[in-house]
Scaffold this motif. Structure first.
Motif, PDB file in Angstrom:
ATOM      1  N   HIS A 117      42.318  69.552  48.174  1.00 46.29           N
ATOM      2  CA  HIS A 117      41.952  68.219  47.674  1.00 46.29           C
ATOM      3  C   HIS A 117      42.948  67.756  46.617  1.00 46.29           C
ATOM      4  CE1 HIS A 117      38.165  68.648  49.819  1.00 46.29           C
ATOM      5  NE2 HIS A 117      38.005  69.833  49.237  1.00 46.29           N
ATOM      6  N   THR A 175      45.618  65.275  45.748  1.00 43.68           N
ATOM      7  CA  THR A 175      46.124  63.954  46.104  1.00 43.68           C
ATOM      8  C   THR A 175      47.642  63.874  45.996  1.00 43.68           C
ATOM      9  OG1 THR A 175      44.070  62.937  45.358  1.00 43.68           O
ATOM     10  CG2 THR A 175      45.980  61.479  45.591  1.00 43.68           C
ATOM     11  N   LYS A 186      49.344  65.447  49.014  1.00 47.64           N
ATOM     12  CA  LYS A 186      49.194  64.577  50.185  1.00 47.64           C
ATOM     13  C   LYS A 186      50.140  63.370  50.101  1.00 47.64           C
ATOM     14  CE  LYS A 186      44.629  64.371  49.777  1.00 47.64           C
ATOM     15  NZ  LYS A 186      43.209  63.985  50.068  1.00 47.64           N
ATOM     16  N   HIS A 187      50.323  62.864  48.903  1.00 49.09           N
ATOM     17  CA  HIS A 187      51.244  61.751  48.700  1.00 49.09           C
ATOM     18  C   HIS A 187      52.679  62.172  49.019  1.00 49.09           C
ATOM     19  CE1 HIS A 187      52.632  57.959  47.020  1.00 49.09           C
ATOM     20  NE2 HIS A 187      53.517  58.618  46.304  1.00 49.09           N
TER      21      HIS A 187
END
Length: 233
Positions: free
Chosen positions: A90, A92, A95-96
């Protein structure tokens, strides 16, 4: 969210293709340095080809070429690794970065193909004349596509993880991809230099463009541990 990301990626591509019309004084130094490096490499194209020609069929050239054929996909490979890790944790930020790596790979490759088609420069295994052009041929030599996407990945990774432990290996790996193309006589020296400049320039342009887009909803902070991305609520 995914549809918005795809829309943004398409808009980024249009922005990149229009970017030459938005050059300003801040870009002048980079353009001068890039033009100097490219011009110098063009002047040395015949010399570099002649010096390395005897090694084009050597075992080391074959090994390096195999490495380059795989390492050119470092962007998508790292994107997949960071994407899976980001979703599992999880995270972020990961993932970016995963999305940025994939986007820079795709658009750097698209720009490289555009130049290849427009110039149609013949490859050094087809001719000894580095100025022989056949516009409209997809097999054009300039710039090196392998080198372009390898340097795009190295630049993107270095922008998001600006530590020497990341920057030095990333650019060393990209440089090895470029040399593999020159060593195996697949490209002229200026193809490799041009590819490196295009890959770096594409990723840098996307990075700067994205910072402006993220300013309204994200905080990006540079620190000793790298870049920290935080959401504003």
């Amino acid at each position: 969210a995914m549809s918005a990301a795809y829309r943004d990626a398409l808009l980024d591509g249009a922005w990149l293709y229009e970017s030459p019309t938005r050059l300003n004084r801040q870009d002048a130094l980079g353009l001068v340095v890039g033009a100097t490096l490219l011009g110098g490499s063009i002047a040395l194209d015949r010399v570099s080809r002649g010096d390395l020609l005897p090694y084009r069929s050597s075992g080391s050239a074959g090994t390096l070429q195999s490495y380059g054929d795989v390492a050119q996909f470092s962007g998508p490979i790292l994107s997949g690794i960071l994407g899976v890790s980001g979703w599992a944790r999880h995270d972020t930020y990961q993932k970016h970065v995963s999305f940025e790596l994939l986007e820079s790979f795709l658009w750097a490759g698209a720009l490289s193909t555009t130049f290849k088609l427009a110039l149609g420069r013949r490859r050094p295994y087809d001719t000894s004349d580095p100025f022989e052009l056949r516009p409209g041929h997809f097999s054009g030599s300039f710039p090196s596509g392998h080198t372009t996407v390898a340097f795009a990945a190295a630049t993107t990774l270095s922008e998001y993880y600006p530590r020497w432990q990341v920057v030095i290996p990333a650019f060393a790996a990209a440089s090895a991809v470029g040399f593999s193309r020159l060593y195996a006589n697949r490209h002229w020296g200026s193809d490799v230099v041009g590819g490196a400049l295009l890959g770096i320039g594409t990723s840098r342009a996307l990075w700067r463009h994205h910072q402006k887009r993220l300013e309204s909803s994200w905080d990006l902070n540079l620190g000793v541990d790298g870049v920290q991305l935080s959401k504003k609520f």
